[in-house]
Every structure is written in structure tokens, then in C-alpha cells.
Design a protein around this motif. Structure first.
Motif, PDB file in Angstrom:
ATOM      1  N   THR A 105       4.880   0.126  -4.623  1.00  0.00           N
ATOM      2  CA  THR A 105       4.273   0.110  -5.960  1.00  0.00           C
ATOM      3  C   THR A 105       5.354   0.232  -7.033  1.00  0.00           C
ATOM      4  OG1 THR A 105       2.259   1.160  -5.083  1.00  0.00           O
ATOM      5  CG2 THR A 105       2.607   1.253  -7.462  1.00  0.00           C
ATOM      6  N   GLY A 129      -4.804   3.162  -2.547  1.00  0.00           N
ATOM      7  CA  GLY A 129      -5.764   4.046  -3.216  1.00  0.00           C
ATOM      8  C   GLY A 129      -6.072   5.331  -2.471  1.00  0.00           C
ATOM      9  N   SER A 174      -4.188   1.219 -13.079  1.00  0.00           N
ATOM     10  CA  SER A 174      -5.172   1.466 -12.021  1.00  0.00           C
ATOM     11  C   SER A 174      -5.962   0.213 -11.656  1.00  0.00           C
ATOM     12  CB  SER A 174      -6.144   2.570 -12.446  1.00  0.00           C
ATOM     13  OG  SER A 174      -5.450   3.784 -12.622  1.00  0.00           O
ATOM     14  N   THR A 224      -2.124   6.567  -6.653  1.00  0.00           N
ATOM     15  CA  THR A 224      -3.163   6.494  -7.685  1.00  0.00           C
ATOM     16  C   THR A 224      -2.721   7.195  -8.968  1.00  0.00           C
ATOM     17  OG1 THR A 224      -4.263   8.452  -6.742  1.00  0.00           O
ATOM     18  CG2 THR A 224      -5.039   6.296  -6.010  1.00  0.00           C
ATOM     19  N   ASN A 260       0.840  -1.202   0.000  1.00  0.00           N
ATOM     20  CA  ASN A 260       0.000   0.000   0.000  1.00  0.00           C
ATOM     21  C   ASN A 260       0.872   1.248   0.000  1.00  0.00           C
ATOM     22  OD1 ASN A 260       1.015   0.053   2.592  1.00  0.00           O
ATOM     23  ND2 ASN A 260      -0.953   0.260   3.618  1.00  0.00           N
ATOM     24  N   LEU A 263      -5.382  -1.650  -8.259  1.00  0.00           N
ATOM     25  CA  LEU A 263      -5.842  -1.153  -6.967  1.00  0.00           C
ATOM     26  C   LEU A 263      -6.878  -2.088  -6.350  1.00  0.00           C
ATOM     27  CD1 LEU A 263      -6.198   2.678  -7.677  1.00  0.00           C
ATOM     28  CD2 LEU A 263      -4.673   1.617  -5.986  1.00  0.00           C
ATOM     29  N   ASP A 286      -2.536  -3.642  -4.913  1.00  0.00           N
ATOM     30  CA  ASP A 286      -2.175  -2.360  -4.308  1.00  0.00           C
ATOM     31  C   ASP A 286      -3.327  -1.784  -3.491  1.00  0.00           C
ATOM     32  OD1 ASP A 286      -1.133   0.284  -3.868  1.00  0.00           O
ATOM     33  OD2 ASP A 286       0.157  -0.026  -5.613  1.00  0.00           O
TER      34      ASP A 286
END
Length: 345
Positions: A271, A286, A301, A292, A266, A304, A283
Motif C-alpha cells: 500500500t 481491509g 479508503s 485501513t 493486500n 479498499l 487494496d
């Protein structure tokens, strides 16, 4: 040129350490001499002693062990960073401010050092920013502080690492800043692999998350272990359900991301290193604009997660990393062009 980097290079945080190391290496490859402007660590001996006492009172003995292992690992790792005191900068040609959330002036530790992170300690020297971020700081916090506004306007060149920072900084200065990659994305997987620690673990799912996990998350990860037959490695934080717990160490960080089969994270640099190492990853970042925006920029995306129920499905999604690398390659060259031109003025 003699360049001094102004950043957070000496906290017990692998992401902060590696962004500092990556920027140093990029500048050295280009032929510059690089130092770091000396700063006091937020994770020094006093912090470790106080934190240890709190954990001991709660009988968290293993967490205390990990805390001190990390402290000594980073103490050794920081020997990679030549530092220069504030009163010895006469030979410096230019200051490079960044990367990291140095302009997160809604947080006291950054607000107290705002002159440092805006280049105002040395008004006679050229200062430029590289991939600096305000994190989630509100526009009004920056606008209503004359020191911040003055500092931003005096910088020789401004680059930022996320669109939110760009929008706010451009609005305050009335100038166009440049959106660039975090320094860690300027180095290749192969270059990082040369730096990784020698470890032996294999066939594992890597957990790299700052917060404590709730019961539902632990259950879903345990189910994933049963289905895949892979070990669970928790990096940087002790988790009772994990098969292996690794204390924070920037060079072990590189090993465990490079050799993981899957990653659950996270964090921003969690990432980034999942992407650098072309890993399937889920992931939970967010709630962070920097996460993001990075994923959106690279058309990722879909990685997420909103709930623990999403983990297995998202990890099983195929990521077209060749397409991701095409985007990164273009942005990498643009970022380097900005950096070297900004330093030369």
C-alpha cells in the motif's frame, strides 16, 4: 551520535528490509552514525532447507527456485546494514526501536524477544521507539505482562505508526505517545528510485499479495489482462496465471512498484509503495488495522476492495495524489521532528 536500530532487518521480506533501510538513511542524512543490533534471522538457511523439502514433496519446484533466489538476494542486500553484537554496544549513545510490528507480543517470535524490542537489554542506555506497532495484539496481552508494562514505561520517548497502537500504549503508560509515519514514507520516490535494481519490464499490472489467490481472484485479474493488454507480474510469490514471476528482492521491489501501471496488493508496504509511486491501486488489506488506518489517514479508503468484482472499478478511480502529498508533507516533518528530538532527549 552513535545510534543502533533495533528492528527486523534481516528477514526475507521487502517491506521489513526497506523500513530498516529508510530509517538508516534518514538518520545518516542528519549526520548520525548508524548500526543495527544483531539478531538471528527467521528465514535463515535452516528455514530454507526445511521449507524447500516441504515444497519438493508437493512437487512445487518453481516455488523452491524462487525461495532460494530470494534467500541469496537478501543475503547480498543485507550488506547494506552494519551490525553490532549485543555485547559490543558500549559506544552506542541511543537505541531507536522500530519500525515494524515489534510489539506484536501475541506472536511467539516477538514475545520471546520482548526485552530486546522494549530496550530492556540495555537499561543504562537511552532507548526510544520510532513508528513501532502492536499489529492486532489485544490490550490484555500487554497489560497482563509486567515486563511489557515496565519496558514501555522505561522508554525515553514513544512513537507509534497507527492509532490502534497509540490507544493501547497510551492506556498502559498513562502518557501521550506520538503518531508518526512509517520510515519508508520519510523518503521520496526519487530517493527510492536511486536504489532500485536495473530491470526492463514495462506495461504491466503488479500483483503483490502474501496469500494464495482463490479462483475468482485469478479469473478477475486474467479478465483485466485481456481488457488492458498489459502483462501480469507477480512479485514475491509464484503464480501460474502470471506472465512474469519475480522472486523476492528489495531492490527489484522498488523497480516493479515504480514502473507498474497498476497495483493489486493486500500488504502494508505494498500500500505504501503504491502511494509513494502514485499508482492506481486496488487494496485487499481491509483485515489489517495498519492498512485501513493508513488509507483513512490519507483519505484513500475508497481504494479498499471487498471482493474481486471491485478490482476494475477501483483501479479506474482517479486518485488526487497532490492532495495526498500535502497531507504526507505535514506528517513527514512532524515525524522527523519527533525522531530527532527524541534521540537527543
Amino acid at each position: 551520535m552513535n545510534i543502533s536500530i533495533i528492528t527486523v532487518y534481516n528477514n526475507v521480506n521487502s517491506g521489513s528490509f526497506l523500513q530498516a533501510l529508510a530509517l538508516k538513511k534518514i538518520l545518516e542524512i542528519a549526520g548520525h552514525t548508524v548500526t543495527f543490533l544483531k539478531r538471528k534471522s527467521n528465514n535463515g538457511i535452516k528455514y530454507c532447507l526445511v521449507t524447500s523439502l516441504k515444497k519438493l514433496l508437493k512437487l512445487r519446484f518453481l516455488e523452491v527456485s524462487h525461495l532460494w533466489k530470494a534467500y541469496f538476494s537478501f543475503k547480498v542486500a543485507r550488506t547494506n546494514f552494519p551490525v553490532i553484537p549485543v555485547n559490543k554496544v558500549g559506544t552506542i549513545d541511543c537505541f531507536a526501536i522500530g519500525s515494524d510490528t515489534l510489539w506484536n507480543f501475541g506472536v511467539e517470535r516477538f514475545e520471546k524477544e520482548k526485552k530486546r524490542y522494549l530496550g530492556l537489554l540495555f537499561p543504562e542506555k537511552r532507548s526510544v521507539s520510532y513508528a513501532t506497532s502492536i499489529a492486532n495484539t489485544k490490550y490484555e496481552v500487554l497489560l497482563n505482562d509486567n515486563v511489557i508494562v515496565n519496558g514501555l514505561n522505561k522508554l525515553g520517548a514513544i512513537s507509534v505508526r497507527d492509532a490502534y497502537t497509540k490507544e493501547i500504549v497510551d492506556k498502559i503508560t498513562g502518557k501521550e505517545s506520538t503518531l508518526v509515519l512509517d520510515p519508508t514514507l520519510l523518503l521520496s520516490r526519487e530517493e527510492f528510485a536511486k536504489l532500485e535494481a536495473k530491470c526492463s519490464d514495462s506495461e504491466y499490472i503488479l500483483i503483490y499479495m502474501f496469500e494464495r489467490l482463490n479462483k475468482e481472484m485469478e479469473e478477475k485479474i486474467t479478465e483485466l489482462r485481456q481488457k488492458t493488454g498489459k502483462k501480469i507480474v507477480s512479485f514475491g510469490g509464484h503464480r501460474a496465471f502470471a506472465d512474469i514471476n519475480i522472486s523476492n528482492d528489495p531492490f527489484k521491489f522498488l523497480y516493479y512498484f515504480n514502473h507498474a501501471d497498476m497495483v493489486i496488493t493486500n500488504t502494508f508496504h505494498g500500500t505504501i509503495f503504491s502511494i509513494i509511486n502514485r499508482k492506481p491501486f486496488a487494496d485487499f488489506g481491509g483485515h489489517k488495522k495498519k492498512v485501513t488506518e493508513l488509507l483513512d489517514m490519507l483519505d484513500l479508503s475508497s481504494q479498499l476492495c471487498e471482493t474481486p468484482d471491485d478490482i476494475e472499478k477501483i483501479l479506474n478511480q482517479k486518485i488526487d495524489y497532490d492532495k495526498v502529498e500535502e497531507k504526507l508533507s505535514v506528517m513527514r516533518e512532524q515525524s522527523k521532528d519527533y525522531l530527532f528530538n527524541a534521540l537527543k532527549g
